[in-house]
Design a protein around this motif. Structure first.
Motif, PDB file in Angstrom:
ATOM      1  N   ASN A  78      24.291  -0.714  -0.229  1.00 43.56           N
ATOM      2  CA  ASN A  78      25.259  -1.795  -0.361  1.00 43.56           C
ATOM      3  C   ASN A  78      26.222  -1.753   0.828  1.00 43.56           C
ATOM      4  OD1 ASN A  78      27.308  -3.589  -1.082  1.00 43.56           O
ATOM      5  ND2 ASN A  78      27.100  -3.117  -3.264  1.00 43.56           N
ATOM      6  N   PHE A  79      25.963  -2.604   1.818  1.00 42.33           N
ATOM      7  CA  PHE A  79      26.784  -2.591   3.033  1.00 42.33           C
ATOM      8  C   PHE A  79      28.229  -2.972   2.744  1.00 42.33           C
ATOM      9  CE2 PHE A  79      28.687  -5.296   6.317  1.00 42.33           C
ATOM     10  CZ  PHE A  79      28.871  -4.351   7.311  1.00 42.33           C
ATOM     11  N   VAL A  80      28.432  -3.951   1.878  1.00 41.79           N
ATOM     12  CA  VAL A  80      29.785  -4.420   1.582  1.00 41.79           C
ATOM     13  C   VAL A  80      30.633  -3.288   1.003  1.00 41.79           C
ATOM     14  CG1 VAL A  80      31.174  -6.012   0.213  1.00 41.79           C
ATOM     15  CG2 VAL A  80      29.031  -6.794   1.249  1.00 41.79           C
ATOM     16  N   LEU A  81      30.054  -2.525   0.066  1.00 37.57           N
ATOM     17  CA  LEU A  81      30.786  -1.417  -0.541  1.00 37.57           C
ATOM     18  C   LEU A  81      31.174  -0.385   0.505  1.00 37.57           C
ATOM     19  CD1 LEU A  81      31.817   0.175  -2.993  1.00 37.57           C
ATOM     20  CD2 LEU A  81      29.498   1.110  -3.243  1.00 37.57           C
ATOM     21  N   VAL A  82      30.221  -0.012   1.338  1.00 33.47           N
ATOM     22  CA  VAL A  82      30.491   0.991   2.369  1.00 33.47           C
ATOM     23  C   VAL A  82      31.546   0.486   3.346  1.00 33.47           C
ATOM     24  CG1 VAL A  82      29.491   2.325   4.257  1.00 33.47           C
ATOM     25  CG2 VAL A  82      28.180   1.958   2.155  1.00 33.47           C
ATOM     26  N   CYS A  83      31.438  -0.774   3.717  1.00 33.70           N
ATOM     27  CA  CYS A  83      32.391  -1.370   4.652  1.00 33.70           C
ATOM     28  C   CYS A  83      33.803  -1.331   4.077  1.00 33.70           C
ATOM     29  CB  CYS A  83      31.968  -2.801   4.966  1.00 33.70           C
ATOM     30  SG  CYS A  83      33.058  -3.658   6.119  1.00 33.70           S
ATOM     31  N   VAL A  84      33.947  -1.721   2.814  1.00 32.35           N
ATOM     32  CA  VAL A  84      35.264  -1.742   2.174  1.00 32.35           C
ATOM     33  C   VAL A  84      35.843  -0.333   2.082  1.00 32.35           C
ATOM     34  CG1 VAL A  84      36.480  -2.187   0.013  1.00 32.35           C
ATOM     35  CG2 VAL A  84      34.861  -3.869   0.897  1.00 32.35           C
ATOM     36  N   VAL A  85      35.026   0.639   1.682  1.00 32.49           N
ATOM     37  CA  VAL A  85      35.501   2.021   1.551  1.00 32.49           C
ATOM     38  C   VAL A  85      35.962   2.558   2.905  1.00 32.49           C
ATOM     39  CG1 VAL A  85      34.833   4.388   1.011  1.00 32.49           C
ATOM     40  CG2 VAL A  85      34.121   2.516  -0.488  1.00 32.49           C
ATOM     41  N   CYS A  86      35.166   2.326   3.938  1.00 35.72           N
ATOM     42  CA  CYS A  86      35.522   2.812   5.277  1.00 35.72           C
ATOM     43  C   CYS A  86      36.828   2.197   5.758  1.00 35.72           C
ATOM     44  CB  CYS A  86      34.407   2.492   6.271  1.00 35.72           C
ATOM     45  SG  CYS A  86      32.976   3.576   6.173  1.00 35.72           S
ATOM     46  N   ILE A  87      36.976   0.896   5.590  1.00 34.97           N
ATOM     47  CA  ILE A  87      38.179   0.226   6.075  1.00 34.97           C
ATOM     48  C   ILE A  87      39.405   0.675   5.286  1.00 34.97           C
ATOM     49  CG2 ILE A  87      39.324  -2.020   6.252  1.00 34.97           C
ATOM     50  CD1 ILE A  87      36.666  -3.214   7.057  1.00 34.97           C
ATOM     51  N   LEU A  88      39.256   0.899   3.982  1.00 31.28           N
ATOM     52  CA  LEU A  88      40.372   1.416   3.192  1.00 31.28           C
ATOM     53  C   LEU A  88      40.797   2.808   3.675  1.00 31.28           C
ATOM     54  CD1 LEU A  88      39.486   0.324  -0.464  1.00 31.28           C
ATOM     55  CD2 LEU A  88      41.357  -0.519   0.973  1.00 31.28           C
ATOM     56  N   LEU A  89      39.815   3.671   3.922  1.00 31.49           N
ATOM     57  CA  LEU A  89      40.134   5.007   4.418  1.00 31.49           C
ATOM     58  C   LEU A  89      40.812   4.933   5.784  1.00 31.49           C
ATOM     59  CD1 LEU A  89      36.858   6.894   3.408  1.00 31.49           C
ATOM     60  CD2 LEU A  89      39.142   7.271   2.475  1.00 31.49           C
TER      61      LEU A  89
END
Length: 242
Positions: A78-89
């Motif tokens: 799930n690219f969207v999930l990974v993208c959101v987690v990375c940007i939040l971190l």
């Protein structure tokens, strides 16, 4: 010797708008109490650091963002999930470095405020007494500030070569956020500007990059930073550089 909370910043005379904003920004003391009694200190992490808790989070969010980017494919597609987690971190890391670890670990702070006419004023501050800064904190801060920018630059190169265009969103966010802190704290610190100039002008690494013409670019950047910080002593810029 004065108490850490009494440390003052090097400032120049400013207008009322700036003084009001500066008063609120300087409400937080430059150095806090040593965190030897915290769980991080008791575990012996960052031994010799006056602020092991700040040092931990200074490194933690950066490391987690890199690890999620590198290994998330093993657990999810799930690219969207990974993208959101990375940007939040990355956002957590940016806030921590800008508002906490820079002030506690190296006595530097940069910020901005909006004047009544809508113009944005950037301010770069440093403590005039750096005796409370430990060598461990200084090394951890600057090392963890520069290293992620190099790592994300490598990720950018790999993503381009492998044509993974979608990951450029995460990489661009990482480079922008880390780059903002690098520029801000480098402008705060004369020592950091000097390191950049020395790197470009001397040593094996400096000789190699000068051969390919990059040394002149880095030297130019160092000169621009010096001029920018020098201009900051004027009444419109707000704060004198170290």
């Amino acid at each position: 010797m004065s108490k850490p909370d009494d440390l003052a910043f090097l400032t120049t005379d400013m207008n009322d708008d700036y003084n009001e904003a500066a008063t609120s920004a300087q409400a937080a003391p430059l150095f806090g109490e040593a965190e030897e009694t915290t769980l991080v200190g008791k575990l012996g992490l960052f031994k010799g650091s006056r602020h092991p808790g700040a040092a931990l989070f200074h490194v933690l969010f950066k490391a987690l963002a890199v690890l999620v980017y590198m290994f998330s494919g093993m657990f999810t597609s799930n690219f969207v999930l990974v993208c959101v987690v990375c940007i939040l971190l990355l956002a957590f890391d940016f806030w921590t470095v800008k508002n906490v670890s820079g002030r506690l670990m190296v006595g530097l702070r940069w910020w901005n405020y909006v004047k009544e006419d809508g113009a944005t004023e950037w301010v770069f501050e440093s403590a005039d007494d750096a005796s409370e800064i430990s060598d461990v904190d200084r090394r951890v801060f600057w090392g963890a500030l520069y290293a992620p920018a190099v790592v994300w630059s490598l990720f950018l190169l790999v993503a381009i070569l492998q044509l993974k265009v979608q990951w450029l969103i995460v990489i661009a966010a990482a480079l922008c956020l880390s780059g903002a802190n690098i520029v801000g704290y480098t402008k705060c610190s004369k020592e950091a500007r000097q390191r950049i100039e020395n790197f470009a002008s001397g040593g094996v690494a400096g000789s190699l990059i000068n051969q390919v013409g990059i040394g002149n670019v880095i030297s130019g950047i160092g000169s621009l930073m010096s001029k920018s910080s020098g201009a900051a002593t004027g009444p419109q810029a707000g704060v004198a550089a170290v």
